[in-house]
Write a protein that holds these residues in place. Structure first.
Motif, mmCIF file in Angstrom:
data_model
loop_
_atom_site.group_PDB
_atom_site.id
_atom_site.type_symbol
_atom_site.label_atom_id
_atom_site.label_comp_id
_atom_site.label_asym_id
_atom_site.label_seq_id
_atom_site.Cartn_x
_atom_site.Cartn_y
_atom_site.Cartn_z
ATOM 1 N N ALA A 16 0.874 -1.169 0.000
ATOM 2 C CA ALA A 16 0.000 0.000 0.000
ATOM 3 C C ALA A 16 0.913 1.220 0.000
ATOM 4 N N PRO A 17 0.386 2.394 -0.324
ATOM 5 C CA PRO A 17 1.234 3.585 -0.283
ATOM 6 C C PRO A 17 1.874 3.749 1.098
ATOM 7 N N GLY A 18 3.193 3.735 1.153
ATOM 8 C CA GLY A 18 3.913 3.898 2.410
ATOM 9 C C GLY A 18 4.027 2.648 3.257
ATOM 10 N N VAL A 19 3.493 1.530 2.763
ATOM 11 C CA VAL A 19 3.539 0.270 3.515
ATOM 12 C C VAL A 19 4.257 -0.773 2.675
ATOM 13 N N ARG A 20 5.323 -1.301 3.239
ATOM 14 C CA ARG A 20 6.016 -2.388 2.560
ATOM 15 C C ARG A 20 6.437 -3.429 3.585
ATOM 16 N N GLU A 69 7.626 -1.763 7.104
ATOM 17 C CA GLU A 69 7.731 -0.325 7.275
ATOM 18 C C GLU A 69 6.368 0.278 6.996
ATOM 19 N N GLY A 70 6.036 1.348 7.733
ATOM 20 C CA GLY A 70 4.781 2.049 7.491
ATOM 21 C C GLY A 70 3.585 1.454 8.198
ATOM 22 N N VAL A 71 3.806 0.630 9.208
ATOM 23 C CA VAL A 71 2.708 0.015 9.956
ATOM 24 C C VAL A 71 2.833 0.465 11.412
ATOM 25 N N GLY A 72 1.744 1.010 11.952
ATOM 26 C CA GLY A 72 1.771 1.476 13.327
ATOM 27 C C GLY A 72 0.496 1.137 14.077
ATOM 28 N N TRP A 93 -8.554 -4.733 3.041
ATOM 29 C CA TRP A 93 -8.775 -5.326 1.724
ATOM 30 C C TRP A 93 -7.691 -5.008 0.704
ATOM 31 N N PRO A 94 -7.321 -3.739 0.470
ATOM 32 C CA PRO A 94 -6.292 -3.473 -0.548
ATOM 33 C C PRO A 94 -4.940 -4.113 -0.210
ATOM 34 N N VAL A 95 -4.622 -4.219 1.071
ATOM 35 C CA VAL A 95 -3.367 -4.853 1.487
ATOM 36 C C VAL A 95 -3.429 -6.352 1.203
ATOM 37 N N PHE A 96 -4.554 -6.975 1.539
ATOM 38 C CA PHE A 96 -4.745 -8.400 1.246
ATOM 39 C C PHE A 96 -4.601 -8.668 -0.244
ATOM 40 N N GLU A 97 -5.252 -7.842 -1.070
ATOM 41 C CA GLU A 97 -5.182 -8.020 -2.524
ATOM 42 C C GLU A 97 -3.744 -7.875 -3.025
ATOM 43 N N ALA A 98 -3.032 -6.880 -2.518
ATOM 44 C CA ALA A 98 -1.640 -6.680 -2.940
ATOM 45 C C ALA A 98 -0.765 -7.850 -2.514
ATOM 46 N N PHE A 99 -0.987 -8.371 -1.315
ATOM 47 C CA PHE A 99 -0.229 -9.533 -0.838
ATOM 48 C C PHE A 99 -0.491 -10.730 -1.745
ATOM 49 N N GLN A 100 -1.747 -10.934 -2.093
ATOM 50 C CA GLN A 100 -2.102 -12.044 -2.978
ATOM 51 C C GLN A 100 -1.439 -11.886 -4.352
ATOM 52 N N LEU A 101 -1.475 -10.673 -4.896
ATOM 53 C CA LEU A 101 -0.955 -10.449 -6.247
ATOM 54 C C LEU A 101 0.563 -10.455 -6.315
#
Length: 145
Positions: A16-20, A69-72, A93-101
């Motif tokens: 996600a933006p700012g989350v890796r 990084e980027g998780v608080g 949801w968007p994080v789950f989708e990105a993890f899956q993809l």
């Protein structure tokens, strides 16, 4: 062509933006361990595909996430990965989708390619198509001498 990365080094993935997240390589051992995870094994048979995917993704992430990084927390203070925090991250949801993809799908694509020419599950010829053209007329027998 299938390329092999023999370094087996962890990699960073943007979710996600700012989350890796830094993830272990998606190996056979990691997939097998995840399939045997108690939380994956107790998913009821009548569970939907989405429920199964979520249980598997969380179990896999709990094994694969090394750092992020980027998780608080609720106050915005950075936190370290923990099983509870990883599950909470994947509930977005968007994080789950990105993890899956970006992570899970690579392993599943290889498995799908492997299964492309697998034998039919209902017997050796069930579901198979004829490849020979029908014969024209009757077959002739050899003359006996």
């Amino acid at each position: 062509m299938l390329t092999l990365d023999l370094t087996n080094a962890p990699r960073w993935h943007d979710l996600a933006p700012g989350v890796r997240v830094q993830l272990r390589p998606l190996t056979t051992a990691l997939m097998v361990a995840t399939r045997a995870d108690p939380e994956v094994e107790v998913v009821p048979e009548e569970a939907s595909d989405e429920e199964r995917a979520m249980a598997f993704a969380k179990a896999l992430a709990r094994r694969a996430v090394l750092d992020w990084e980027g998780v608080g927390d609720a106050d915005g203070t950075p936190i370290d990965p923990s099983p509870e925090a990883i599950d909470a991250l994947l509930d977005i949801w968007p994080v789950f989708e990105a993890f899956q993809l970006t992570y899970v799908s690579k392993g599943l694509l290889l498995e799908q390619e492997k299964n492309a020419s697998a034998p039919s599950p209902n017997g050796n010829s069930a579901g198979a198509q004829d490849t020979a053209k029908p014969a024209k007329g009757r077959a002739r027998t050899a003359l006996r001498g």
